[in-house]
Scaffold this motif. Structure first.
Motif, PDB file in Angstrom:
ATOM      1  N   VAL A  53       0.822  -1.216   0.000  1.00  0.00           N
ATOM      2  CA  VAL A  53       0.000   0.000   0.000  1.00  0.00           C
ATOM      3  C   VAL A  53       0.855   1.265   0.000  1.00  0.00           C
ATOM      4  O   VAL A  53       0.565   2.226  -0.719  1.00  0.00           O
ATOM      5  CB  VAL A  53      -0.967   0.001   1.211  1.00  0.00           C
ATOM      6  N   ALA A  54       1.921   1.284   0.764  1.00  0.00           N
ATOM      7  CA  ALA A  54       2.751   2.494   0.895  1.00  0.00           C
ATOM      8  C   ALA A  54       3.400   2.897  -0.424  1.00  0.00           C
ATOM      9  O   ALA A  54       3.783   4.054  -0.595  1.00  0.00           O
ATOM     10  CB  ALA A  54       3.822   2.282   1.953  1.00  0.00           C
ATOM     11  N   LEU A  58      -1.672   6.574  -4.769  1.00  0.00           N
ATOM     12  CA  LEU A  58      -2.727   7.206  -3.980  1.00  0.00           C
ATOM     13  C   LEU A  58      -2.423   7.245  -2.477  1.00  0.00           C
ATOM     14  O   LEU A  58      -3.165   7.862  -1.716  1.00  0.00           O
ATOM     15  CB  LEU A  58      -4.066   6.501  -4.220  1.00  0.00           C
ATOM     16  N   PHE A  59      -1.337   6.610  -2.066  1.00  0.00           N
ATOM     17  CA  PHE A  59      -0.983   6.599  -0.642  1.00  0.00           C
ATOM     18  C   PHE A  59      -0.818   8.021  -0.115  1.00  0.00           C
ATOM     19  O   PHE A  59      -1.179   8.319   1.024  1.00  0.00           O
ATOM     20  CB  PHE A  59       0.302   5.788  -0.412  1.00  0.00           C
ATOM     21  N   GLN A  60      -0.289   8.921  -0.939  1.00  0.00           N
ATOM     22  CA  GLN A  60      -0.070  10.315  -0.527  1.00  0.00           C
ATOM     23  C   GLN A  60      -1.376  11.042  -0.239  1.00  0.00           C
ATOM     24  O   GLN A  60      -1.375  12.063   0.434  1.00  0.00           O
ATOM     25  CB  GLN A  60       0.736  11.066  -1.593  1.00  0.00           C
ATOM     26  N   GLN A  66      -5.863   8.181   8.571  1.00  0.00           N
ATOM     27  CA  GLN A  66      -5.685   6.954   7.788  1.00  0.00           C
ATOM     28  C   GLN A  66      -4.229   6.504   7.807  1.00  0.00           C
ATOM     29  O   GLN A  66      -3.943   5.309   7.893  1.00  0.00           O
ATOM     30  CB  GLN A  66      -6.163   7.168   6.349  1.00  0.00           C
ATOM     31  N   ARG A  67      -3.308   7.455   7.752  1.00  0.00           N
ATOM     32  CA  ARG A  67      -1.881   7.099   7.826  1.00  0.00           C
ATOM     33  C   ARG A  67      -1.524   6.539   9.196  1.00  0.00           C
ATOM     34  O   ARG A  67      -0.745   5.589   9.302  1.00  0.00           O
ATOM     35  CB  ARG A  67      -1.008   8.317   7.523  1.00  0.00           C
ATOM     36  N   VAL A 132     -11.071   4.474   3.066  1.00  0.00           N
ATOM     37  CA  VAL A 132     -10.447   5.078   1.879  1.00  0.00           C
ATOM     38  C   VAL A 132     -11.379   5.030   0.674  1.00  0.00           C
ATOM     39  O   VAL A 132     -11.456   5.982  -0.099  1.00  0.00           O
ATOM     40  CB  VAL A 132      -9.105   4.379   1.551  1.00  0.00           C
ATOM     41  N   THR A 133     -12.100   3.925   0.512  1.00  0.00           N
ATOM     42  CA  THR A 133     -12.895   3.749  -0.705  1.00  0.00           C
ATOM     43  C   THR A 133     -14.345   4.190  -0.578  1.00  0.00           C
ATOM     44  O   THR A 133     -15.009   4.371  -1.602  1.00  0.00           O
ATOM     45  CB  THR A 133     -12.878   2.277  -1.160  1.00  0.00           C
TER      46      THR A 133
END
Length: 165
Positions: A53-54, A58-60, A66-67, A132-133
């Motif tokens: 994921v990292a 879209l991780f940014q 969420q982080r 996230v979604t």
């Protein structure tokens, strides 16, 4: 005679198998190793997912919360991996020293602790993905439903079955 993990014939009770304490410890160890294989596979899949994921573009875009959840989940996944491998490491150190009963007791505690960690990782990953979604509200609902399902299936139902016997 030492007591064995709950459900495997505690001291003073016969489980009808006619085993010596050494035979019972060997059987319990083998059964636990099968459980650990399942745990390790699931943990490896979750950990692999989290590590990938990292590195996604879209991780940014994740929010601060969420982080934080993501980092917590990575730490929990690493903890689950360490716990799942701990009985194997202990076995290597104690191998051939006739300490199987003690090893089974210690590994039983570790496996129980790991179930809690794996439950947290599983629910947390589900919540992160839904947050996230979709929306945070649905993530919280899914998290609550996941916790309820785990409590029912991993704790309450087995306790019910144990009492029925």
């Amino acid at each position: 005679m030492s007591s064995m993990p709950a459900g495997d014939g505690a001291a003073g009770r016969s489980d009808g198998r006619g085993e010596s304490s050494d035979e019972r410890a060997d059987r319990n160890w083998e059964e636990m190793m099968q459980e650990l294989r399942v745990m390790q596979t699931g943990t490896q899949i979750l950990t692999g997912f989290l590590l990938a994921v990292a590195f996604q573009p879209l991780f940014q875009e994740l929010t601060e919360s969420q982080r934080v959840l993501y980092i917590l989940l990575v730490l929990l996944a690493a903890t689950a991996t360490i716990l799942a491998l701990a009985p194997v490491g202990m076995h290597r150190v104690l191998f051939g020293r006739r300490r199987k009963t003690e090893l089974v007791h210690a590994a039983n505690r570790i496996v129980k602790a790991n179930l809690v960690v794996i439950a947290a990782v599983t629910v947390g990953v589900t919540m992160l993905i839904i947050d996230v979604t979709f929306t945070r509200t649905f993530a919280l609902i899914a998290g609550g439903a996941g916790i309820l399902a785990i409590i029912c299936l991993w704790v309450l139902w087995p306790l019910f079955l144990r009492r029925r016997r």
